[in-house]
Design a protein around this motif. Structure first.
Motif, PDB file in Angstrom:
ATOM      1  N   GLU A 109     -28.702 -63.364 -29.673  1.00  0.00           N
ATOM      2  CA  GLU A 109     -27.940 -62.494 -28.788  1.00  0.00           C
ATOM      3  C   GLU A 109     -26.505 -63.019 -28.635  1.00  0.00           C
ATOM      4  O   GLU A 109     -25.546 -62.244 -28.584  1.00  0.00           O
ATOM      5  N   MET A 110     -26.356 -64.344 -28.587  1.00  0.00           N
ATOM      6  CA  MET A 110     -25.019 -64.940 -28.515  1.00  0.00           C
ATOM      7  C   MET A 110     -24.197 -64.599 -29.753  1.00  0.00           C
ATOM      8  O   MET A 110     -22.992 -64.345 -29.664  1.00  0.00           O
ATOM      9  N   GLU A 111     -24.853 -64.596 -30.900  1.00  0.00           N
ATOM     10  CA  GLU A 111     -24.138 -64.252 -32.136  1.00  0.00           C
ATOM     11  C   GLU A 111     -23.584 -62.838 -32.073  1.00  0.00           C
ATOM     12  O   GLU A 111     -22.451 -62.582 -32.518  1.00  0.00           O
ATOM     13  N   ILE A 112     -24.349 -61.922 -31.488  1.00  0.00           N
ATOM     14  CA  ILE A 112     -23.880 -60.550 -31.329  1.00  0.00           C
ATOM     15  C   ILE A 112     -22.626 -60.513 -30.454  1.00  0.00           C
ATOM     16  O   ILE A 112     -21.666 -59.790 -30.744  1.00  0.00           O
ATOM     17  N   LEU A 113     -22.628 -61.305 -29.383  1.00  0.00           N
ATOM     18  CA  LEU A 113     -21.459 -61.349 -28.502  1.00  0.00           C
ATOM     19  C   LEU A 113     -20.233 -61.859 -29.251  1.00  0.00           C
ATOM     20  O   LEU A 113     -19.127 -61.327 -29.083  1.00  0.00           O
ATOM     21  N   TYR A 114     -20.419 -62.891 -30.069  1.00  0.00           N
ATOM     22  CA  TYR A 114     -19.275 -63.397 -30.835  1.00  0.00           C
ATOM     23  C   TYR A 114     -18.781 -62.348 -31.825  1.00  0.00           C
ATOM     24  O   TYR A 114     -17.571 -62.103 -31.954  1.00  0.00           O
ATOM     25  N   ARG A 115     -19.701 -61.731 -32.516  1.00  0.00           N
ATOM     26  CA  ARG A 115     -19.332 -60.763 -33.555  1.00  0.00           C
ATOM     27  C   ARG A 115     -18.502 -59.610 -32.978  1.00  0.00           C
ATOM     28  O   ARG A 115     -17.563 -59.134 -33.621  1.00  0.00           O
ATOM     29  N   HIS A 116     -18.820 -59.186 -31.779  1.00  0.00           N
ATOM     30  CA  HIS A 116     -18.145 -58.015 -31.219  1.00  0.00           C
ATOM     31  C   HIS A 116     -17.094 -58.333 -30.169  1.00  0.00           C
ATOM     32  O   HIS A 116     -16.202 -57.507 -29.933  1.00  0.00           O
ATOM     33  N   PHE A 117     -17.184 -59.512 -29.542  1.00  0.00           N
ATOM     34  CA  PHE A 117     -16.269 -59.818 -28.436  1.00  0.00           C
ATOM     35  C   PHE A 117     -15.526 -61.136 -28.635  1.00  0.00           C
ATOM     36  O   PHE A 117     -15.147 -61.794 -27.662  1.00  0.00           O
ATOM     37  N   LYS A 118     -15.285 -61.497 -29.873  1.00  0.00           N
ATOM     38  CA  LYS A 118     -14.540 -62.710 -30.175  1.00  0.00           C
ATOM     39  C   LYS A 118     -13.183 -62.668 -29.472  1.00  0.00           C
ATOM     40  O   LYS A 118     -12.381 -61.760 -29.712  1.00  0.00           O
ATOM     41  N   PRO A 119     -12.888 -63.639 -28.606  1.00  0.00           N
ATOM     42  CA  PRO A 119     -11.679 -63.527 -27.784  1.00  0.00           C
ATOM     43  C   PRO A 119     -10.376 -63.880 -28.489  1.00  0.00           C
ATOM     44  O   PRO A 119      -9.313 -63.396 -28.116  1.00  0.00           O
ATOM     45  N   SER A 120     -10.435 -64.745 -29.504  1.00  0.00           N
ATOM     46  CA  SER A 120      -9.207 -65.253 -30.119  1.00  0.00           C
ATOM     47  C   SER A 120      -9.050 -64.739 -31.547  1.00  0.00           C
ATOM     48  O   SER A 120      -9.930 -64.067 -32.086  1.00  0.00           O
ATOM     49  N   ALA A 121      -7.925 -65.093 -32.151  1.00  0.00           N
ATOM     50  CA  ALA A 121      -7.660 -64.713 -33.542  1.00  0.00           C
ATOM     51  C   ALA A 121      -7.938 -65.868 -34.494  1.00  0.00           C
ATOM     52  O   ALA A 121      -7.509 -65.847 -35.645  1.00  0.00           O
ATOM     53  N   ALA A 122      -8.678 -66.871 -34.044  1.00  0.00           N
ATOM     54  CA  ALA A 122      -8.980 -68.038 -34.878  1.00  0.00           C
ATOM     55  C   ALA A 122      -9.780 -67.646 -36.116  1.00  0.00           C
ATOM     56  O   ALA A 122     -10.525 -66.667 -36.106  1.00  0.00           O
ATOM     57  N   ALA A 123      -9.617 -68.419 -37.182  1.00  0.00           N
ATOM     58  CA  ALA A 123     -10.418 -68.198 -38.387  1.00  0.00           C
ATOM     59  C   ALA A 123     -11.885 -68.496 -38.086  1.00  0.00           C
ATOM     60  O   ALA A 123     -12.209 -69.355 -37.265  1.00  0.00           O
ATOM     61  N   ASN A 124     -12.770 -67.765 -38.738  1.00  0.00           N
ATOM     62  CA  ASN A 124     -14.200 -67.943 -38.525  1.00  0.00           C
ATOM     63  C   ASN A 124     -14.771 -69.042 -39.399  1.00  0.00           C
ATOM     64  O   ASN A 124     -14.297 -69.288 -40.513  1.00  0.00           O
ATOM     65  N   TYR A 125     -15.832 -69.664 -38.889  1.00  0.00           N
ATOM     66  CA  TYR A 125     -16.601 -70.618 -39.671  1.00  0.00           C
ATOM     67  C   TYR A 125     -17.512 -69.820 -40.590  1.00  0.00           C
ATOM     68  O   TYR A 125     -18.393 -69.089 -40.131  1.00  0.00           O
ATOM     69  N   THR A 126     -17.327 -69.943 -41.888  1.00  0.00           N
ATOM     70  CA  THR A 126     -18.014 -69.056 -42.830  1.00  0.00           C
ATOM     71  C   THR A 126     -19.474 -69.423 -43.076  1.00  0.00           C
ATOM     72  O   THR A 126     -20.170 -68.701 -43.772  1.00  0.00           O
ATOM     73  N   GLY A 127     -19.937 -70.501 -42.472  1.00  0.00           N
ATOM     74  CA  GLY A 127     -21.351 -70.848 -42.591  1.00  0.00           C
ATOM     75  C   GLY A 127     -22.222 -70.147 -41.573  1.00  0.00           C
ATOM     76  O   GLY A 127     -23.447 -70.276 -41.609  1.00  0.00           O
ATOM     77  N   SER A 128     -21.605 -69.407 -40.636  1.00  0.00           N
ATOM     78  CA  SER A 128     -22.357 -68.740 -39.575  1.00  0.00           C
ATOM     79  C   SER A 128     -22.351 -67.230 -39.773  1.00  0.00           C
ATOM     80  O   SER A 128     -21.664 -66.700 -40.632  1.00  0.00           O
ATOM     81  N   GLY A 129     -23.136 -66.548 -38.925  1.00  0.00           N
ATOM     82  CA  GLY A 129     -23.128 -65.095 -38.912  1.00  0.00           C
ATOM     83  C   GLY A 129     -24.432 -64.444 -39.310  1.00  0.00           C
ATOM     84  O   GLY A 129     -24.659 -63.274 -38.993  1.00  0.00           O
ATOM     85  N   VAL A 130     -25.313 -65.165 -40.019  1.00  0.00           N
ATOM     86  CA  VAL A 130     -26.593 -64.572 -40.423  1.00  0.00           C
ATOM     87  C   VAL A 130     -27.448 -64.358 -39.176  1.00  0.00           C
ATOM     88  O   VAL A 130     -27.670 -65.275 -38.389  1.00  0.00           O
ATOM     89  N   ASN A 131     -27.895 -63.132 -38.976  1.00  0.00           N
ATOM     90  CA  ASN A 131     -28.674 -62.780 -37.790  1.00  0.00           C
ATOM     91  C   ASN A 131     -29.695 -61.725 -38.177  1.00  0.00           C
ATOM     92  O   ASN A 131     -29.378 -60.546 -38.279  1.00  0.00           O
ATOM     93  N   ALA A 132     -30.937 -62.159 -38.380  1.00  0.00           N
ATOM     94  CA  ALA A 132     -31.987 -61.245 -38.821  1.00  0.00           C
ATOM     95  C   ALA A 132     -32.465 -60.327 -37.708  1.00  0.00           C
ATOM     96  O   ALA A 132     -33.124 -59.317 -37.975  1.00  0.00           O
ATOM     97  N   ASN A 133     -32.148 -60.653 -36.450  1.00  0.00           N
ATOM     98  CA  ASN A 133     -32.677 -59.884 -35.326  1.00  0.00           C
ATOM     99  C   ASN A 133     -31.710 -58.854 -34.766  1.00  0.00           C
ATOM    100  O   ASN A 133     -32.109 -57.967 -34.012  1.00  0.00           O
ATOM    101  N   SER A 134     -30.418 -58.947 -35.115  1.00  0.00           N
ATOM    102  CA  SER A 134     -29.484 -57.920 -34.665  1.00  0.00           C
ATOM    103  C   SER A 134     -29.679 -56.664 -35.508  1.00  0.00           C
ATOM    104  O   SER A 134     -30.222 -56.702 -36.612  1.00  0.00           O
ATOM    105  N   VAL A 135     -29.258 -55.540 -34.959  1.00  0.00           N
ATOM    106  CA  VAL A 135     -29.359 -54.255 -35.663  1.00  0.00           C
ATOM    107  C   VAL A 135     -27.974 -53.608 -35.669  1.00  0.00           C
ATOM    108  O   VAL A 135     -27.456 -53.251 -34.605  1.00  0.00           O
ATOM    109  N   PRO A 136     -27.344 -53.507 -36.864  1.00  0.00           N
ATOM    110  CA  PRO A 136     -27.825 -53.973 -38.162  1.00  0.00           C
ATOM    111  C   PRO A 136     -27.840 -55.494 -38.244  1.00  0.00           C
ATOM    112  O   PRO A 136     -27.195 -56.176 -37.442  1.00  0.00           O
TER     113      PRO A 136
END
Length: 209
Positions: A109-136
């Protein structure tokens, strides 16, 4: 009456109706997306600044066997509370916009918050983001995606924005019960932190779709 309370319906949406757009003021906070928990599809809502908490995950590092779900933050939080977590107790006691079913989000659920409500313009860590439980289902981040949120009140330093730093999830780290998962809102990486550390948490609630 605050802006969130004024904009919130008092019930979940009719399933025949379209869901609100991501970032819309809805049902106590900001509509954040969808997650599937034990076969049930839920809409996720993030509280604004009223749902910002701080403290230790728990004073005890004892194993909380029922707080290891990657998707079910509500059950994790209830288990944390039963184990003596003051942070969980405060989350469960929240009443925002007429809703009293808030909890600390799970790791996914935290990953969903980051994906949609990321507060800054910082570059993302490319090792993260896989979320089998979010839809999509979530896929690995690129350096530029997800981008900084377009929701004005959730941009860094604005009223309801997440802080570009790490937040507790309610998911205990399965490999070592001394630790729990966190979500970094500056680059998107997820790490385990010792439960005794003081950190932030942002409450969420959900409704069945």
């Amino acid at each position: 009456m605050n802006a969130i309370a004024a904009a919130c319906p008092t019930h979940a949406p009719d399933t025949a109706q379209a869901l609100p757009e991501i970032g819309t003021l809805f049902a106590g906070g900001y509509f954040a997306g969808q997650i599937r928990v034990e076969g049930i599809l839920y809409g996720l809502v993030m509280a604004g600044a009223e749902g910002e908490l701080s403290g230790r995950w728990n004073a005890s590092t004892a194993n909380v066997a029922d707080a290891v779900s990657l998707r079910d933050g509500r059950e994790n939080t209830i288990s944390m509370d039963a184990a003596g977590s003051k942070l969980a107790e405060r989350a469960l006691a929240l009443d925002i916009g007429g809703f009293a079913d808030w909890y600390i989000p799970s790791r996914d659920e935290m990953e969903i918050l980051y994906r949609h409500f990321k507060p800054s313009a910082a570059a993302n860590y490319t090792g993260s983001g896989v979320n089998a439980n979010s839809v999509p289902a979530g896929e690995k981040y690129t350096r530029t995606s997800p981008a900084q949120t377009a929701v004005a009140a959730l941009i860094e330093d604005q009223a309801d924005a997440l802080v570009p730093g790490w937040y507790w999830s309610s998911t205990q780290y399965a490999g070592n019960p001394d630790y729990a998962w966190s979500q970094n809102f500056d680059g998107g990486n997820q790490d385990g932190y010792h439960k005794s550390y003081a950190g932030r948490a942002r409450a969420v609630r959900r409704f069945a779709i």
